[in-house]
Design a protein around this motif. Sequence first.
Motif, PDB file in Angstrom:
ATOM      1  N   LYS A  82      -3.617  45.010  10.663  1.00  5.70           N
ATOM      2  CA  LYS A  82      -2.211  44.726  10.412  1.00  5.70           C
ATOM      3  C   LYS A  82      -1.579  45.854   9.626  1.00  5.70           C
ATOM      4  O   LYS A  82      -2.190  46.468   8.766  1.00  5.70           O
TER       5      LYS A  82
ATOM      6  N   ASN B 212      -4.045  38.029  18.095  1.00  6.27           N
ATOM      7  CA  ASN B 212      -5.348  37.395  18.215  1.00  6.27           C
ATOM      8  C   ASN B 212      -5.125  35.885  18.260  1.00  6.27           C
ATOM      9  O   ASN B 212      -4.814  35.266  17.256  1.00  6.27           O
TER      10      ASN B 212
ATOM     11  N   ASP C  54       5.037  50.530  21.067  1.00  2.00           N
ATOM     12  CA  ASP C  54       3.748  49.921  21.388  1.00  2.00           C
ATOM     13  C   ASP C  54       3.309  48.993  20.256  1.00  2.00           C
ATOM     14  O   ASP C  54       3.179  49.438  19.105  1.00  2.00           O
ATOM     15  N   PRO C  55       3.066  47.714  20.549  1.00  2.00           N
ATOM     16  CA  PRO C  55       2.554  46.814  19.520  1.00  2.00           C
ATOM     17  C   PRO C  55       1.139  47.208  19.102  1.00  2.00           C
ATOM     18  O   PRO C  55       0.260  47.388  19.941  1.00  2.00           O
ATOM     19  N   LEU C  56       0.941  47.356  17.800  1.00  2.00           N
ATOM     20  CA  LEU C  56      -0.381  47.642  17.257  1.00  2.00           C
ATOM     21  C   LEU C  56      -1.072  46.377  16.772  1.00  2.00           C
ATOM     22  O   LEU C  56      -2.296  46.252  16.850  1.00  2.00           O
ATOM     23  N   ALA C  57      -0.306  45.446  16.255  1.00  2.00           N
ATOM     24  CA  ALA C  57      -0.855  44.186  15.752  1.00  2.00           C
ATOM     25  C   ALA C  57       0.252  43.146  15.721  1.00  2.00           C
ATOM     26  O   ALA C  57       1.436  43.478  15.604  1.00  2.00           O
ATOM     27  N   SER C  58      -0.146  41.886  15.847  1.00  4.13           N
ATOM     28  CA  SER C  58       0.806  40.787  15.779  1.00  4.13           C
ATOM     29  C   SER C  58       0.097  39.604  15.148  1.00  4.13           C
ATOM     30  O   SER C  58      -1.061  39.327  15.469  1.00  4.13           O
TER      31      SER C  58
ATOM     32  N   PRO D 269      -7.012  42.811  18.015  1.00  7.44           N
ATOM     33  CA  PRO D 269      -5.884  43.644  17.598  1.00  7.44           C
ATOM     34  C   PRO D 269      -6.296  44.635  16.535  1.00  7.44           C
ATOM     35  O   PRO D 269      -7.305  44.484  15.861  1.00  7.44           O
ATOM     36  N   THR D 270      -5.500  45.672  16.389  1.00 10.07           N
ATOM     37  CA  THR D 270      -5.755  46.643  15.338  1.00 10.07           C
ATOM     38  C   THR D 270      -5.422  46.037  13.986  1.00 10.07           C
ATOM     39  O   THR D 270      -4.880  44.943  13.894  1.00 10.07           O
TER      40      THR D 270
ATOM     41  N   ALA E 223       4.792  41.189  21.546  1.00 14.42           N
ATOM     42  CA  ALA E 223       3.796  41.821  20.678  1.00 14.42           C
ATOM     43  C   ALA E 223       2.556  40.940  20.547  1.00 14.42           C
ATOM     44  O   ALA E 223       1.432  41.443  20.485  1.00 14.42           O
TER      45      ALA E 223
ATOM     46  N   GLU F 197       0.254  41.284  23.569  1.00 14.80           N
ATOM     47  CA  GLU F 197      -0.397  42.590  23.691  1.00 14.80           C
ATOM     48  C   GLU F 197      -1.320  42.927  22.526  1.00 14.80           C
ATOM     49  O   GLU F 197      -2.311  43.629  22.715  1.00 14.80           O
ATOM     50  N   ALA F 198      -0.994  42.440  21.343  1.00 13.11           N
ATOM     51  CA  ALA F 198      -1.755  42.891  20.176  1.00 13.11           C
ATOM     52  C   ALA F 198      -2.116  41.769  19.218  1.00 13.11           C
ATOM     53  O   ALA F 198      -2.617  42.035  18.132  1.00 13.11           O
TER      54      ALA F 198
END
Length: 333
Positions: free
Chosen positions: A112, A286, A310-314, A109-110, A280, A283-284
Amino acid sequence: MLTTEEDPSTRADAPAPTSTPPKAPPTPGRCLALVALLSAALMALHAHLPNTALNLGSLFQTLLPWTGLAVPALLALAAVRRSKLAAIAVLAPALVWATLFGPTLTGTPTDKGTGATGHGLTVLSHNVDEANLDQAGTARALAGAKADVLALVELSKEATPVYERELAAVYPHHAVLGGVGLWSRHRLTEVAEVEIMPWTRAMRATAATPEGPVAVYAAHLASVRVSGAGFTTARRNEAARALASAVRAEPGPRVVVLGDFNGTYQDRALDPVTSQLRSAQREAGNGFGFTYPAGFPVVRIDDVLVKGMDPLASWTLPATGSDHRPVAATLRF
């Protein structure tokens, strides 16, 4: 003079009677191979397992990530039995499980989000637990997460003033209906109950973010039970259908649904909701992001579901005084 016919089988020159030799029982290796193939089939076809009166299909899907434990167990038994056939057969469930969950474990993921810093909208959801003995500490931990929007469920009448007091410095806007509440850095409008049960367990509001309005839901679906009667989910499933109807009628393009769903994203009984929204974490995130029970979480029943963003991080936050762990995600417009 009476005579009797001689029995051919008693003659000295008669051939010996033949008998069918008993079939050899299946070897342990073959049994293990069969179990391995059956495990692979159950994993691969989990979405088609029947939900009978016991709702075993939903229960299997809830615990689906843990079916991977069958692989090392079967492999160890194959080694003990020295069965090459069983060892080869174990590849089947290993491959199926890796296909299902490999991306979850290997995803990157990107970074946080840091909340209110131009990196998208960071949201946080937490079942704060009515029996929580550290309400103030829980509130301070949530405030320290620096999310833009908080959704809290299982708020008691006694606990709500504590959260209002502790979160006021960070969140100038909030609304509480029954046992659910929303706290936000951005102005909240169109606050309303979402009727999913006879008492208030869900609400909706519009967050007026700088990038545009976002419909935000806080929801707490009915609890489920595992007992001799099976996996009891009827009330939860009914609540999910009601929540799905509200989401389906949402006029805006951006929707975020936060809360405790008392079921996992894989549970097809929640399809009315999950078919409209994306997780989320899937998709994003770890890893699996398990949230319950907080001390040793084994399932993810708390989630961030989105549409139009769009989920960037979760990620999952450390345990608080609740029996659930908080979950958070950063979303891009």
